[in-house]
Each structure stands twice: as structure tokens, then as C-alpha cells.
Design an enzyme around this catalytic site. Structure first.
Site, short mmCIF file in Angstrom:
data_model
loop_
_atom_site.label_atom_id
_atom_site.label_comp_id
_atom_site.label_asym_id
_atom_site.label_seq_id
_atom_site.Cartn_x
_atom_site.Cartn_y
_atom_site.Cartn_z
N HIS A 66 0.84 -1.20 0.00
CA HIS A 66 0.00 0.00 0.00
C HIS A 66 0.88 1.25 0.00
O HIS A 66 1.14 1.87 1.03
CB HIS A 66 -0.94 0.00 1.21
N HIS A 68 1.86 5.06 -1.98
CA HIS A 68 1.42 6.16 -2.86
C HIS A 68 2.64 7.02 -3.13
O HIS A 68 2.89 7.99 -2.42
CB HIS A 68 0.37 7.04 -2.19
N LYS A 187 -7.60 0.31 -8.03
CA LYS A 187 -7.88 0.67 -6.64
C LYS A 187 -9.08 1.61 -6.60
O LYS A 187 -9.13 2.57 -7.37
CB LYS A 187 -6.64 1.36 -6.05
N HIS A 228 -10.18 0.60 -0.75
CA HIS A 228 -9.99 1.32 0.51
C HIS A 228 -11.27 1.15 1.32
O HIS A 228 -12.36 1.49 0.85
CB HIS A 228 -9.74 2.81 0.23
N HIS A 248 -6.81 -1.41 4.62
CA HIS A 248 -7.09 -0.92 5.98
C HIS A 248 -8.04 -1.86 6.73
O HIS A 248 -7.69 -2.40 7.76
CB HIS A 248 -7.63 0.52 6.01
N ASP A 318 0.80 2.84 3.67
CA ASP A 318 0.19 4.14 3.38
C ASP A 318 1.18 5.29 3.66
O ASP A 318 0.78 6.46 3.70
CB ASP A 318 -1.08 4.35 4.23
ZN LIG Z 1 -3.77 4.83 0.99
#
Ligand SMILES: [Zn+2]
Length: 410
Positions: A66, A68, A187, A228, A248, A318
Site C-alpha cells: 500500500h 502512494h 484501486k 480502501h 485498511h 500508506d
Molecule cells: Zn492509501
């Protein structure tokens, strides 16, 4: 290419077996031997470099499911207004820091992932190999909507993170656009989230029809959808539509768990952030602190239920290389997993074997086995006794990626 002989404790990522005086032999880009030092074949000394460090532990290269990598937070760029050229150059720089922390592969969610992936594969940029999703698909006023002050058209042109899509035709167009750019999975934001300013964590985002259309399109392309998920109802929606990974999974209930088991759905925990927010009141915007506080407690319960049901848990962070989520100490996620009740061995397998499964690369990476690609990390210390030896770049002494020594700091 050189051959390498790494000596130390071997944790293979595959099972709970540990070789205390172990040896891993690498030729070209492949692992050609794993076993004890005594059994290790003798090679001509000039052709092989032996690497030994004190109290060494050798593991498969880690995988963050995960990520970004959009190049905004490490330079405090505003992701909605900064130039894409500045962002992508910074993202390329950030990738090197991720690699130095032991991450030889990631699953990235953001606009630049497909380009960064190609640049890494070509050897132009130093960083983890990338399975990209391209932009995250979100509803207007959803978790991927970063501000009502911008028009939807502006955000869809400029946001490096997400694209807003409403109704089945726009959802299909958004999915196909990501594939056009090189996405390998999709996603979506199926619920509200902690960081977004204009929604609640329990908001259900996308209708069942929209989600089913997105999943069907991804499946036609031979891949899957990651969602998500914070609130329970939106998580259930996503699971019923057939998503294959829950990101999550903060508020799972028994019905969610049951569908996850039936559909072989993976849970990507992001616990360092989730459990960390309640400890950071002073430095966070009020809306993030308030939402995050609610999530931490619920997240612990979800993890406990998922573990009890035998659901595959994959490592995700994240992290964005912000001052609170530095790539140089991204291994704090391992510590958060222990805080949430995983064993050190489970935490390591979540970042190796389980993560490789989500990358659809179980045959290539994620375990130390003969014939696999030589993505390896070596630390000084025993993570089964002290998980903090995996915390970050300072502790990770040796890294091989595709059989190439990409970091050495003894
Ligand atoms: Zn994220």
C-alpha cells in the site's frame, strides 16, 4: 554479474523454519542454494563474494502493498497544485529511500506508478519494482476528492492520487484509462476515510452497481480490484462486488470476515498509521485526529478477527515520506503489527510471501527458495527477538535486487 554467498540466520518467508547457521547463494539474478553453511557448495573463490555481518539475518526483500509514491509530502508540495514534473522527479528520489529501507517491490497507487515502474525496470531509477494501479477511482465528495475548491474537471486533470467518477459509464472509463496508462490492478475508494476533509469514515461510496461494473472490467483485463475500506457497510458492499483486497479494513464485522474467507480476499493492514494517529494530536489537523482516534481501537479488533479466521494479511503502510511517515523508518509497520497481536514471523511473512501473492508474483519473489529471483535483505540482529531491527534504512545493511547488490552499509 557477480555471485554472492550470504551467511547468517535464514528466515525464508515461506514457513516458520529458521536456519541458524545458514547460507544463501546467488548466481546471476537467481537464488541457486539455500541451506546450512556446511552444506553450501564450494565455488571458485574469485567468482563469488562472501558477505558476513555480525548476528546477521537474511530474509526475502520486503514488499509494501500500500504505497502512494506521488512525490508530494517529502518536499511539502501541494499535490493538487504542484507541477507534475516537480512531483515525479521527487517521487523518483523517494523511491530510492524506499529501496534503502529494504523494500525491493511495492504495489503503488497513484498517477506516476506506471511510469516509475517502467523507469525502475529499465534501470533509469533506483527503487523497488512496482505493481501500479494508476490513479485511485473515487466518487465526487468521496475519500479521493481532495477539495471542493477545485472543479471535478481540474482535479481529474491534476490530482496525482485519484480520479473522480460518478455513474457506471464514468467508472468504466476511469478503469480503462488506468489500464491504458499501464495499471496492473485497480484501486477504488469504497468508503470514507481519515485524511479526506469532506466525508465521514462510515460513508458508503459507490453504489453496488458501480462497484460491480468496476470489478467486472478489471476481471475482463485479467486482474483484480483493491478497495480502501473503513466503515463496515461500504466494506460489505465492496466484498459483495468481488474485490480481492481490502485496504485498511478498519471496521470488519463477522459478515465481512465470512465473505473474505469465501473469496480468498487479502487484508492489507496499515497499522503504523492507524495506531499512530491517536498519539499525534499535536501535529495533525483536527479532522484527521478525530476520525483516526475512532479507527485505532476498531482496527485492533478487525485484525484479531481476521487472524482468527485465517485470512491472509499483507503488509501495507500508506506512508508518503511526510515528516510523520518517513520512508527511512517505514519498517515501523512491523512493530505496529506486533502491537496488534501478530507474531514477528507472521509480520515478516506478511511483507514477503503474503505480499508477493497480491503482486501475483508468488512464483518469482517473496520467499527464499532455489529458482526464485534474488531479492534479499540482510540485517544485523534477530527480528524474531527484536522486531525493531527491521525499522528502517539504518538497520538494513545489505540489499540485493534481481541479484544486484543495491545497498551495502556495514
Ligand atoms: Zn492509501
Amino acid at each position: 554479474m557477480k555471485s554472492y554467498k550470504l551467511e547468517g540466520r535464514v528466515i525464508n518467508g515461506l514457513d516458520d523454519h529458521v536456519i541458524e547457521k545458514g547460507c544463501v547463494l546467488v548466481e546471476q539474478d537467481k537464488i541457486v542454494f539455500v541451506g546450512t553453511v556446511e552444506e553450501c557448495p564450494n565455488l571458485i573463490p574469485e567468482l563469488v563474494e562472501t558477505i558476513q555481518i555480525p548476528n546477521a539475518t537474511i530474509m526475502p526483500g520486503f514488499i509494501d502493498c500500500h504505497a502512494h509514491v506521488v512525490g508530494a509530502d517529502s518536499q511539502d508540495y501541494d499535490e493538487c497544485t504542484a507541477s507534475h514534473m516537480d512531483l515525479i522527479l521527487n517521487a523518483a528520489h523517494d523511491l530510492g529511500q524506499l529501496l534503502d529501507s529494504g523494500f525491493t517491490s511495492i504495489r503503488d497507487m497513484g498517477l506516476f506508478g506506471p511510469s516509475l515502474s517502467r523507469a525502475v525496470d529499465l534501470g533509469l531509477v533506483r527503487g523497488p519494482k512496482i505493481m501500479p494501479s494508476g490513479r485511485i477511482i473515487s466518487v465526487t465528495a468521496g475519500h479521493g476528492d481532495h477539495g471542493y475548491q477545485f472543479s471535478k474537471a481540474y482535479l481529474n486533470e491534476h490530482s496525482p492520487l485519484s480520479v473522480l467518477a460518478d455513474g457506471v459509464p464514468e467508472c468504466l472509463e476511469a478503469v480503462r484509462t488506468q489500464f491504458r496508462n499501464g495499471a496492473k490492478f485497480i484501486k477504488v475508494m469504497a468508503t470514507g476515510g481519515v485524511s479526506s476533509p469532506i466525508d465521514k469514515i462510515t460513508d458508503v461510496q459507490f453504489s453496488e452497481t458501480e462497484l460491480k461494473a468496476i470489478v467486472a472490467e478489471a476481471e475482463r483485463r485479467g486482474t483484480y480490484v483493491a478497495a480502501h475500506c473503513t466503515g463496515t457497510e461500504g466494506t460489505l458492499n465492496a466484498l459483495k462486488a468481488g474485490v480481492k483486497s481490502i485496504e485498511h479494513g478498519v471496521m470488519l464485522d463477522e459478515s465481512c470476515i465470512q465473505i473474505m474467507v469465501e473469496n480468498d480476499c487479502t487484508l492489507v493492514s496499515t497499522l503504523a498509521i492507524s495506531l499512530g494517529i491517536p498519539k499525534m494530536k499535536a501535529v495533525l489537523p483536527a479532522h484527521i485526529y478525530e476520525k483516526g482516534k475512532v479507527c485505532a481501537e476498531k482496527n485492533l479488533k478487525s485484525i484479531e478477527m481476521a487472524r482468527a479466521a485465517g485470512i491472509r494479511i499483507a503488509f501495507g503502510t500508506d506512508y508518503t515520506n511526510s515528516k510523520n511517515t518517513r520512508y527511512s523508518d517505514i519498517g515501523k509497520e512491523f512493530e505496529a503489527m506486533i502491537e496488534a497481536g501478530l507474531t514477528p514471523m507472521e509480520a515478516i511473512q506478511s511483507a514477503t510471501k503474503n505480499a508477493a501473492y497480491l503482486l501475483k508474483q508468488s512464483d518469482e519473489v517473496g520467499t527464499i527458495e532455489v529458482g526464485k529471483t534474488a531479492d534479499l535483505v540482510m540485517v544485523s540482529g534477530n527480528p524474531l527477538e527484536d522486531i525493531s531491527v527491521l525499522r528502517g534504512s539504518e538497520k538494513i545493511k545489505i540489499i540485493l535486487q534481481n541479484g544486484v547488490l543495491v545497498k551495502r552499509s556495514e
